[in-house]
Structures are given as structure tokens and as C-alpha cells.
Design an enzyme around this catalytic site. Structure first.
Site, PDB file in Angstrom:
ATOM      1  N   ASP A 118       9.325   2.658   1.619  1.00  0.00           N
ATOM      2  CA  ASP A 118       8.168   3.425   2.069  1.00  0.00           C
ATOM      3  C   ASP A 118       7.999   3.159   3.566  1.00  0.00           C
ATOM      4  O   ASP A 118       7.509   2.105   3.969  1.00  0.00           O
ATOM      5  CB  ASP A 118       6.923   3.015   1.283  1.00  0.00           C
ATOM      6  CG  ASP A 118       5.666   3.756   1.749  1.00  0.00           C
ATOM      7  OD1 ASP A 118       5.684   4.348   2.852  1.00  0.00           O
ATOM      8  OD2 ASP A 118       4.657   3.724   1.017  1.00  0.00           O
ATOM      9  N   PHE A 145       0.862  -1.177   0.000  1.00  0.00           N
ATOM     10  CA  PHE A 145       0.000   0.000   0.000  1.00  0.00           C
ATOM     11  C   PHE A 145       0.895   1.222   0.000  1.00  0.00           C
ATOM     12  O   PHE A 145       1.717   1.391   0.897  1.00  0.00           O
ATOM     13  CB  PHE A 145      -0.923   0.028   1.226  1.00  0.00           C
ATOM     14  CG  PHE A 145      -1.850   1.212   1.208  1.00  0.00           C
ATOM     15  CD1 PHE A 145      -3.075   1.141   0.558  1.00  0.00           C
ATOM     16  CD2 PHE A 145      -1.493   2.412   1.801  1.00  0.00           C
ATOM     17  CE1 PHE A 145      -3.927   2.242   0.507  1.00  0.00           C
ATOM     18  CE2 PHE A 145      -2.326   3.516   1.754  1.00  0.00           C
ATOM     19  CZ  PHE A 145      -3.557   3.435   1.114  1.00  0.00           C
ATOM     20  N   LYS A 196       2.994   9.282   8.351  1.00  0.00           N
ATOM     21  CA  LYS A 196       2.027   9.091   9.434  1.00  0.00           C
ATOM     22  C   LYS A 196       2.492   9.569  10.805  1.00  0.00           C
ATOM     23  O   LYS A 196       1.935  10.498  11.368  1.00  0.00           O
ATOM     24  CB  LYS A 196       1.605   7.622   9.494  1.00  0.00           C
ATOM     25  CG  LYS A 196       0.703   7.218   8.328  1.00  0.00           C
ATOM     26  CD  LYS A 196       0.093   5.855   8.531  1.00  0.00           C
ATOM     27  CE  LYS A 196      -1.017   5.561   7.543  1.00  0.00           C
ATOM     28  NZ  LYS A 196      -0.601   5.018   6.247  1.00  0.00           N
TER      29      LYS A 196
END
Ligand SMILES: *Cc1c(COP(=O)(O)O)cnc(C)c1O
Length: 403
Positions: free
Chosen positions: A231, A146, A260
Site C-alpha cells: 500500500d 492504515f 494521495k
């Protein structure tokens, strides 16, 4: 406005939940389905809804609120900065922006350069555009990955249901099974611009690759002159007990994307280019209006400073051990995956969505990234008592849902 009003800790009474959900349906695009609750207040690892119910937050806004809710250091940093200088555009810089870039490079232990964005997807868009500056266009990406919902990031996201309605997507992507070093070696060649990997796959349900996988990715990319891009949007900034999830592998990537946990709830993303990869962009190649603004960067500095000052990486490790021990002892839990405070609780049957719902009713927030996995990604400031209480609630829920 009518409806139930319940005083919440001496704050202004707010209308009850159902009314907000109605208004939400009437005014927000239906991209997320109905919200599970209307939340009004948070403190540490707890939040309260509009009806005055309390929840232990084991999700932290999806691995975002590392310092929990309303942490005094973050409140102070953001309040002081917005009262001093809030936004200036990238025609200018400000001390927090420069300090944060230097700090991230120091934590990474590498020479390089940083580009600031506002989200994980945007950090990945920056990295994706940077890979084009190699003159190559082919990317090797893992199944289960993702990387976000913007068109470029979506092109690197494996879930068909997310991608197909929006095709054609940019990029020439070769998909490889995650964790399979041989498949990776077979897929990379002299035309590969970059290999893109999450060091631990978050949305796939917290999947940890076998030992040596990241090293193999480094070796094969180096051999073919391709970039290695990690990532770390979900795994970075202490979430796994290290500053970066790839740190224990000893591997130095060319590109690292963060978001995040970085701002502790303030929107910020970062694309770090290590060594030469930090110079792939020149003036005019990329841009953003908000990215790296003084408030967001000051927030991120406060997050990092607090993690250091309060030794929260140690707290993450301790809570990890507590969670693994407690969850492993629950009947119906077959495995606990992950590192630090990014955990996948694997259930013997695909009832994760039911467990998530029942846990919420019992006052615990988790989520269900796959049919048989719960994801646990709490604030680093969770107390061990809160952790025990939350697991006890989930234990009871599982006993009901999994008889
Ligand atoms: C959440 C996530 C993204 C996307 O971040 P947004 O801020 O939602 O755009 C990208 N990569 C990974 C690994 C993520 O977990």
C-alpha cells in the site's frame, strides 16, 4: 451574510472563519470534529485562511499536494482537459487514461495492468477483491497499519477505535507486528492470499521497517504462493524521494496501491497488478463510474511530468536533509523518522496535539498522527527558506509547550 471581511490578495473578500465553522456544524456530518481553519486560497507551499492569515503548509493535504497549491502545470492540465473532455464513464477510454497506466508501469519498471479508482480506500478495495480471485481468503496485515475507511479497507486497518464500531468486517486477517520478519514468516502459509504492507507506515507516525523486511516479505510470499501487496497510497509518487518507497529495497511486489500524491489534489487512486496479478480480474469483476476519468488522469500525468521536468525528487532529498538537520537540533525532539518528505518528528513527551495547535496559531500546518509524533509531509516545491521559517516556528512552539 455578515461578519468580518478581509481582502485576500486582491481576491473577493470572504466572510471570516467563525461564521463558516457555524455553518459547517449545521450542515456537515460530524465525522472530523470541528475544522481547524477555513482556508480560501493557496499558492505554492502556502495557504491563507478566511481571515487573511498565511500558513506554511507542511502537511500538503496529508501528503497529497506534491506540487503545492495552484501549480501552473496542474492548473493548465486540468483546465484544458475539463474544457475538452471531462468525463466519459468506463464504457470508453481516453488518451490520458492509457498514457497514465503506461507511465505508472514504466515507473514501476514492471509488466502489469492498472485499475483506476478515486481514492486510497478504493484502490485498496480493488486490490482486496483481486486477492479473492486467487481462491484464497486469508490475509496477513501489520499492526499499526492504515489502509482506509471503507468496509474492506477498514478490515485491514489496525486501529481498534476505527474498526470495532463497524464489525463484522470482511476478511480473515492475521495481525503481525510491523517490521518483524520472523513473525511474518510464522504467519504466512499455503492458505494466505496476500501479505499487505505499507513500505513505511504513515498514519502510525511514519514508521520505517528494518532493512531487509520487505525482502523477507517477498521471500515468504513467494515460497507459499501468496501475493505481496504494498500500500503506497501515502508513500508513492515521489514522496520518499523515490517513485515508490519500496524502490530501494529492490523488491517487486504483486500489487501496488496508490492515491494521495498521484493527482496532486485531484481525486484519483490506482491499483497496479504486476505480472499475473494484473490479470486476476476479468470483465465484470470490478468497476467504477468515475475512476480514471480524463481530468483525473491528465492531472496525474501533469504531476509526474512536473516531478520529472523540475527534478523534484532531488528537491525532496535536499529538503529531507535540511529538515532532519534542523529538527534534530531542537531540544525535546528525540528522533526524526522517515524518508524524503514523509517525516515523523518524535517528541520526548506526548504533546504532539498541543504542538500542532500552537504551530497552527504560529502559521505552520503539521499534524499529530500519534500522541508523541508530528508528521511532516510538505509539498515538494517548498523552498528551503520556507522550510527554515517553519522549523523555527516549531522550535519556538516546542520551547513553550515543553519547558
Ligand atoms: C490515506 C491512506 C489510505 C486511504 O486513502 P483515502 O483516499 O483516504 O481513502 C490508504 N492507505 C494508506 C497507506 C493511506 O495513507
Amino acid at each position: 451574510m455578515t461578519g468580518d471581511t478581509t481582502p485576500i490578495h486582491g481576491r473577493e473578500p470572504r466572510p471570516g472563519g467563525p461564521e463558516w465553522i457555524e455553518r459547517y456544524r449545521g450542515s456537515l456530518m460530524n465525522t472530523f470534529g470541528d475544522p481547524q481553519r477555513v482556508l480560501v486560497h493557496g499558492e505554492g507551499a502556502q495557504v491563507w485562511d478566511a481571515d487573511g492569515n498565511r500558513y506554511i503548509d507542511l502537511l500538503a493535504g496529508i501528503a497529497v499536494n506534491a506540487l503545492g497549491h495552484a501549480h501552473p502545470a496542474l492548473v493548465k492540465a486540468v483546465s484544458e482537459q475539463i474544457a475538452t473532455l471531462g468525463h466519459i464513464s468506463n464504457f470508453f477510454t481516453s488518451p490520458p487514461q492509457v498514457e497514465l497506466a503506461e507511465k505508472l508501469l514504466a515507473l514501476l519498471g514492471a509488466e502489469g495492468k492498472v485499475f483506476f479508482a478515486n481514492s486510497g480506500s478504493e484502490a485498496n478495495e480493488a486490490a482486496l477483491k483481486a486477492t479473492r480471485r486467487t481462491g484464497r481468503t486469508k490475509l496477513v496485515v501489520a499492526e499499526g497499519s492504515f489502509h482506509g475507511r471503507t468496509m474492506g479497507a477498514l478490515a485491514l486497518t489496525s486501529k481498534e477505535a476505527y474498526r470495532t464500531p463497524f464489525e463484522p468486517l470482511p476478511g480473515e486477517v492475521t495481525w503481525v507486528p510491523y517490521g518483524d520478519a520472523d513473525a511474518l514468516r510464522a504467519a504466512v502459509d499455503g492458505e494466505t492470499a496476500a501479505v499487505v504492507l505499507e513500505p513505511i507506515q504513515g498514519e502510525a507516525g511514519v514508521v520505517v521497517p528494518p532493512e531487509g523486511y520487505l525482502r523477507a516479505a517477498r521471500d515468504v510470499t513467494r515460497e507459499h504462493g501468496a501475493l505481496l501487496w504494498f500500500d503506497e497510497v501515502q508513500t508513492g509518487v515521489g514522496r520518499t524521494g523515490d517513485w515508490f518507497a519500496h524502490t530501494p529495497s529492490g523488491v517487486t511486489p504483486d500489487l501496488v496501491t496508490l492515491a494521495k500524491g498521484l493527482g496532486g489534489g485531484m481525486p484519483i487512486g490506482a491499483c497496479i497488478g504486476v505480472g499475473d496479478a494484473g490479470s486476476l480480474f476479468g470483465p465484470g469483476n470490478h468497476g467504477t463510474t468515475f475512476g480514471g476519468n480524463p481530468v483525473a488522469t491528465r492531472a496525474a500525468l501533469a504531476v509526474i511530468d512536473t516531478i520529472e521536468r523540475d527534478d523534484l525528487l532531488t528537491a525532496v532529498d535536499e529538503l529531507h536533509r535540511l529538515f532532519v538537520e534542523e529538527f534534530s537540533s531542537i531540544p525535546g525532539v528525540v528522533e526524526v523518522t522517515g524518508r524524503g518528505l514523509l517525516l515523523g518528528v518524535v517528541l520526548e513527551r506526548p504533546v504532539a496535539a498541543d504542538v500542532m495547535k500552537a504551530a497552527l496559531d504560529a502559521g505552520v500546518i503539521v499534524n499529530a498522527p500519534t500522541p508523541d509524533r508530528l508528521r511532516i509531509a510538505p509539498p515538494f516545491v517548498l523552498t528551503s527558506q520556507q522550510a527554515r521559517d517553519a522549523v523555527a516556528a516549531i522550535r519556538s512552539v516546542l520551547a513553550e509547550v515543553l519547558p
